[in-house]
Write a protein that holds these residues in place. Structure first.
Motif, mmCIF file in Angstrom:
data_model
loop_
_atom_site.group_PDB
_atom_site.id
_atom_site.type_symbol
_atom_site.label_atom_id
_atom_site.label_comp_id
_atom_site.label_asym_id
_atom_site.label_seq_id
_atom_site.Cartn_x
_atom_site.Cartn_y
_atom_site.Cartn_z
ATOM 1 N N GLN A 154 0.855 -1.193 0.000
ATOM 2 C CA GLN A 154 0.000 0.000 0.000
ATOM 3 C C GLN A 154 0.888 1.240 0.000
ATOM 4 O O GLN A 154 1.918 1.282 0.675
ATOM 5 C CB GLN A 154 -0.873 0.003 1.261
ATOM 6 C CG GLN A 154 -2.012 -1.006 1.219
ATOM 7 C CD GLN A 154 -2.696 -1.141 2.565
ATOM 8 O OE1 GLN A 154 -2.259 -1.917 3.405
ATOM 9 N NE2 GLN A 154 -3.777 -0.401 2.771
ATOM 10 N N GLY A 155 0.447 2.270 -0.739
ATOM 11 C CA GLY A 155 1.147 3.548 -0.669
ATOM 12 C C GLY A 155 2.140 3.757 -1.790
ATOM 13 O O GLY A 155 2.307 2.930 -2.686
ATOM 14 N N SER A 282 8.674 6.539 1.881
ATOM 15 C CA SER A 282 7.435 5.773 1.756
ATOM 16 C C SER A 282 6.277 6.671 2.198
ATOM 17 O O SER A 282 6.357 7.329 3.234
ATOM 18 C CB SER A 282 7.584 4.521 2.630
ATOM 19 O OG SER A 282 6.372 4.164 3.211
ATOM 20 N N ARG A 284 2.368 6.414 2.969
ATOM 21 C CA ARG A 284 1.205 5.545 3.155
ATOM 22 C C ARG A 284 0.005 6.453 3.409
ATOM 23 O O ARG A 284 -0.010 7.226 4.381
ATOM 24 C CB ARG A 284 1.519 4.643 4.347
ATOM 25 C CG ARG A 284 0.460 3.704 4.740
ATOM 26 C CD ARG A 284 0.241 2.592 3.727
ATOM 27 N NE ARG A 284 -0.565 1.592 4.396
ATOM 28 C CZ ARG A 284 -1.877 1.744 4.642
ATOM 29 N NH1 ARG A 284 -2.515 2.809 4.220
ATOM 30 N NH2 ARG A 284 -2.537 0.802 5.288
#
Ligand code: HEM
Length: 344
Positions: A154-155, A282, A284
């Motif tokens: 995810q993300g 990252s 998210r």
């Protein structure tokens, strides 16, 4: 994570996204105070914090399967949402190792990694994937190593090369962004890709952030929360597709504000990668309608006060102008004016 996924969600029209009570309570609400301004809000990314979404290197929640499917659709429509410059090949493998190690450690019921020297077997149970490959040999995977792994998470992710005392966005997969473009930013420096942000440069935030990140150490990741707002539970609010979602900003009324207006929170984490010395960024994304936020008394009062008093430069940059009045009016009726303790 209880191992159950909402497999039938839609992040595009006709929208269909559900948040369980557990998902609401693990939402990383980003406001520890009644007002908001940019700051150097970076802390160690350790398995601790007020909500469970902060407790893993890469958070997996009930939307995992649906989000991965949406990501695959976006990549099929626009393959250039994933771009990696050739000199980032070592960083790609660093990312594969970090992601597989972290996911199999944090969610052993969902993911497994078996290593025999450089011969690895990756098992992803929710997406029904089993892959044997040779670590470091891209020919043994169905696509590039970074793309292979980022599709299963995810993300969004970007890879920053560090050279000449700066960070350069030299790769990424970006399908759930708040109105910025990897295609546009690829190859830019830290200062260049942050150029559209108001106020923060004058406050010295980007100079300090860059100095800090240049010294980021392997094994000591950091995180920060960022936020904006989005109409409908739409992950892909990209400039590339602005014509699809931009007009929705004019669709908010007193009757639909609770369901349509979403607080969009980004849990951003940064990891130094061991061989390449690159930095993984990252992002998210968590989307929660203000009607769901209003179920938590402290959050509804706090969000009301933050939005009511938000600096006009941030209102304009985040694109809130057309629906902020309706949102503040909705929340103001729910704010009893009580003094709130610091923290979420
Ligand atoms: C916004 C990337 C680290 C603070 C942005 C944007 C991008 C980005 C692409 C959108 C700019 C636009 O409007 O086009 C990154 C990357 C980072 C990083 C790749 C690390 C390698 C940081 C850090 C801080 C920070 C460490 C602060 C401590 C901000 C702020 C905004 C922003 C305040 C404006 C967000 C908003 O108001 O919605 N960043 N960033 N960034 N970034 Fe970063």
């Amino acid at each position: 994570m209880d191992g159950r996924f909402n497999t039938d969600e839609s992040y595009r029209f006709p929208y269909a996204v559900r948040n369980s009570d557990a998902a609401i309570l693990r939402f990383p609400f980003p406001f520890p105070e009644d007002s908001y301004m940019y700051s150097m809000n970076v802390e160690p990314h350790v398995p601790a914090g007020p909500v469970a979404s902060l407790h893993h290197a890469f958070d997996i929640d009930e939307h995992y399967v649906s989000e991965c499917r949406e990501k695959a659709r976006i990549l099929a429509e626009d393959p250039e949402r994933c771009l990696v410059l050739p000199h980032m090949r070592q960083a790609e493998w660093d990312f594969v190792e970090l992601a597989m190690d972290s996911l199999s450690r944090d969610y052993p019921d969902l993911f497994a990694l078996d290593r025999d020297g450089d011969r690895w077997r990756w098992t992803n149970r929710p997406l029904e994937i089993t892959q044997d490959f040779v670590f470091g040999n891209a020919g043994t995977l169905p696509c590039g190593p970074f793309e292979y792994m980022a599709r299963q998470m995810q993300g969004d992710f970007t890879l920053q090369d560090q050279r000449d005392g700066d960070l350069w966005m030299d790769g990424g997969m970006v399908t759930s962004q708040a109105d910025w473009s990897l295609k546009f930013d690829l190859g830019m420096s830290f200062g260049q890709w942050h150029a559209p942000v108001p106020k923060a440069p004058q406050m010295g935030i980007f100079d300090r952030a860059l100095r800090f990140l240049l010294m980021l150490r392997h094994g000591h990741p950091v995180r920060r929360l960022n936020w904006t707002m989005t109409i409908n539970p739409r992950l892909d609010t990209s400039p590339e597709n602005f014509t699809i979602w931009g007009g929705d900003r004019g669709s908010v009324t007193a009757d639909n504000v609770a369901d349509k207006v979403h607080l969009r929170v980004e849990l951003q984490s940064l990891f130094r990668l061991p061989r390449s010395n690159a930095i993984l960024f990252s992002v998210r994304c968590y989307l929660l309608p203000v009607g769901a936020i209003a179920r938590v008394p402290k959050w509804r009062s706090r969000l009301h006060r933050v939005l009511r008093d938000l600096d006009p430069a941030l209102v304009a940059y985040k694109g809130l102008d057309r629906y902020l009045p309706q949102t503040v009016a909705f929340l103001s009726r729910l704010d009893d004016g009580a003094v709130l303790s610091p923290g979420i």
